[in-house]
Write a protein that holds these residues in place. Structure first.
Motif, mmCIF file in Angstrom:
data_model
loop_
_atom_site.group_PDB
_atom_site.id
_atom_site.type_symbol
_atom_site.label_atom_id
_atom_site.label_comp_id
_atom_site.label_asym_id
_atom_site.label_seq_id
_atom_site.Cartn_x
_atom_site.Cartn_y
_atom_site.Cartn_z
ATOM 1 N N PHE A 231 45.503 38.540 39.107
ATOM 2 C CA PHE A 231 44.434 38.595 40.094
ATOM 3 C C PHE A 231 44.495 37.390 41.006
ATOM 4 C CE2 PHE A 231 41.304 35.642 38.150
ATOM 5 C CZ PHE A 231 41.724 35.623 36.821
ATOM 6 N N HIS A 232 44.102 37.638 42.241
ATOM 7 C CA HIS A 232 44.255 36.639 43.301
ATOM 8 C C HIS A 232 42.937 36.469 44.032
ATOM 9 C CE1 HIS A 232 48.739 37.140 43.336
ATOM 10 N NE2 HIS A 232 48.409 38.354 42.930
ATOM 11 N N LEU A 233 42.796 35.318 44.663
ATOM 12 C CA LEU A 233 41.751 35.167 45.666
ATOM 13 C C LEU A 233 42.104 36.096 46.824
ATOM 14 C CD1 LEU A 233 41.458 31.265 45.748
ATOM 15 C CD2 LEU A 233 39.954 32.893 44.563
ATOM 16 N N THR A 235 42.106 35.471 49.748
ATOM 17 C CA THR A 235 42.811 34.741 50.801
ATOM 18 C C THR A 235 44.245 34.370 50.412
ATOM 19 O OG1 THR A 235 41.834 32.746 49.865
ATOM 20 C CG2 THR A 235 40.719 33.711 51.765
ATOM 21 N N CYS A 236 44.652 34.721 49.178
ATOM 22 C CA CYS A 236 45.984 34.297 48.710
ATOM 23 C C CYS A 236 47.085 34.932 49.555
ATOM 24 C CB CYS A 236 46.171 34.697 47.245
ATOM 25 S SG CYS A 236 47.796 34.253 46.604
ATOM 26 N N ARG A 237 48.092 34.134 49.859
ATOM 27 C CA ARG A 237 49.185 34.646 50.698
ATOM 28 C C ARG A 237 50.031 35.684 49.968
ATOM 29 N NH1 ARG A 237 52.542 29.979 52.551
ATOM 30 N NH2 ARG A 237 51.584 28.903 50.798
ATOM 31 N N SER A 238 49.948 35.694 48.627
ATOM 32 C CA SER A 238 50.723 36.683 47.874
ATOM 33 C C SER A 238 50.124 38.086 47.985
ATOM 34 C CB SER A 238 50.777 36.291 46.399
ATOM 35 O OG SER A 238 51.453 35.067 46.244
ATOM 36 N N VAL A 239 48.872 38.160 48.363
ATOM 37 C CA VAL A 239 48.212 39.464 48.389
ATOM 38 C C VAL A 239 48.919 40.420 49.343
ATOM 39 C CG1 VAL A 239 46.101 40.620 49.150
ATOM 40 C CG2 VAL A 239 45.948 38.647 47.632
ATOM 41 N N SER A 264 45.557 34.932 35.955
ATOM 42 C CA SER A 264 45.287 34.380 37.274
ATOM 43 C C SER A 264 46.596 33.978 37.959
ATOM 44 C CB SER A 264 44.327 33.197 37.191
ATOM 45 O OG SER A 264 44.952 32.114 36.547
ATOM 46 N N CYS A 265 46.611 34.170 39.232
ATOM 47 C CA CYS A 265 47.798 33.875 40.043
ATOM 48 C C CYS A 265 48.089 32.376 40.027
ATOM 49 C CB CYS A 265 47.555 34.340 41.473
ATOM 50 S SG CYS A 265 48.676 33.663 42.687
ATOM 51 N N GLY A 266 49.357 32.022 39.865
ATOM 52 C CA GLY A 266 49.724 30.621 39.814
ATOM 53 C C GLY A 266 49.704 29.960 41.181
ATOM 54 N N ARG A 267 49.629 30.770 42.224
ATOM 55 C CA ARG A 267 49.690 30.231 43.570
ATOM 56 C C ARG A 267 48.295 29.875 44.099
ATOM 57 N NH1 ARG A 267 53.018 33.552 48.176
ATOM 58 N NH2 ARG A 267 53.518 31.820 49.555
ATOM 59 N N CYS A 268 47.372 30.838 43.997
ATOM 60 C CA CYS A 268 46.014 30.574 44.536
ATOM 61 C C CYS A 268 45.077 30.074 43.443
ATOM 62 C CB CYS A 268 45.455 31.827 45.180
ATOM 63 S SG CYS A 268 45.277 33.253 44.085
ATOM 64 N N ARG A 269 45.490 30.154 42.206
ATOM 65 C CA ARG A 269 44.729 29.652 41.062
ATOM 66 C C ARG A 269 43.251 30.025 41.091
ATOM 67 N NH1 ARG A 269 47.813 26.084 38.292
ATOM 68 N NH2 ARG A 269 49.738 25.467 39.294
#
Ligand SMILES: [Zn+2]
Length: 270
Positions: A231-233, A235-239, A264-269
């Motif tokens: 799961f991501h925020l 606003t995460c660029r991975s979305v 939780s996504c490791g990028r947007c945490r």
């Protein structure tokens, strides 16, 4: 009159004599662990460079040696013999009262970072930490639903370490039968279950939850990837990289998503 002069010598600040201890509950009639408590300090830690002894002969309640494909469970083994109070904190190797059947995700994903914080604190400060780990079983189930981890540093009254965290005994992509420890690959659950339970947002609701529509945000809203189970925020660029058929927005809070096996996504945490 100044209160200080009225004090006797016993009120002088003295260096606290804090004694370390470890206390494990007896196994219950189902061979299950109970709460483990300790006052940890430099004297309970294994010596630097020491290697942990073998624990493979201990069979915690609900234990199964179950492996999955590496793509699903890195390291392949679903379950770890999971120390309630980590060896690195207690030097306790193979005490059956201290080992439960825990998923790799629980043992290495959620518990280990907390344990590392405590070890680092003790090594750096030389102080003590009151520590309590409670495995939570439902009814007569043999595998714990999770563990509650509590810690508080003693000498500095919690300034160095203070947490109270519930860690779920889950593994993304695997459905666990907590009564027995049996498990199966869990391919269908995500989207279907979330939709059935009303967790997924329709387009209009998603707009409202994002604050772009007329309604105020009502609940946390995350973007899910049903394929990777992350799961991501929003606003995460991975979305933007998630294929449309693997993507959905939900109104669940973080803890619930984790309980459902999402990471939780490791990028947007988030
Ligand atoms: Zn992300």
């Amino acid at each position: 009159m100044c209160g200080q002069t009225a004090r006797g010598p016993s009120a002088k600040p003295v260096s606290l004599m804090i004694e370390a201890y470890k206390d494990y509950s007896p196994l219950d009639s189902l061979n299950r662990c109970g709460v483990a408590r300790a006052c940890l300090g430099p004297e309970t830690l294994p010596a630097l460079g020491e290697r942990r002894g073998e624990i493979g002969h201990v069979l915690p309640s609900g234990w199964h040696a179950t492996c999955y494909d590496k793509s699903l469970v890195s390291g392949e083994s679903l379950y770890n013999r999971t120390h309630l109070i980590a060896w690195c904190l207690s030097d306790e190797v193979d005490n059956p009262k201290n080992l439960i059947t825990g998923t790799q995700y629980l043992n290495q994903g959620t518990m280990q970072p907390l344990e590392s914080r405590v070890v680092d604190y003790i090594r750096q400060s030389g102080n003590h930490v009151l520590y309590r780990v409670t495995p939570v079983f439902q009814g007569h189930e043999l595998v714990a639903r999770g563990v509650q981890m509590e810690a508080r540093s003693v000498e500095d009254e919690g300034a160095g370490v203070s947490f109270n965290v519930f860690c779920y005994n889950v593994q993304p992509g695997v459905a666990i039968d907590y009564a027995t420890g049996d498990s199966r690959r869990d391919d269908q659950v995500p989207r279907a279950t979330l939709a059935r339970k009303g967790y997924l947002l329709g387009d209009e609701e998603a707009l409202a939850a994002s604050g772009e529509g007329s309604g105020a945000p009502q609940a946390p809203s995350y973007e899910l990837n049903f394929n990777t189970r992350r799961f991501h925020l929003m606003t995460c660029r991975s979305v933007g990289d998630i294929a449309a058929h693997n993507r959905g927005r939900c109104r669940l809070d973080r803890d619930t998503l984790v309980a459902l096996g999402y990471v939780s996504c490791g990028r947007c945490r988030p």
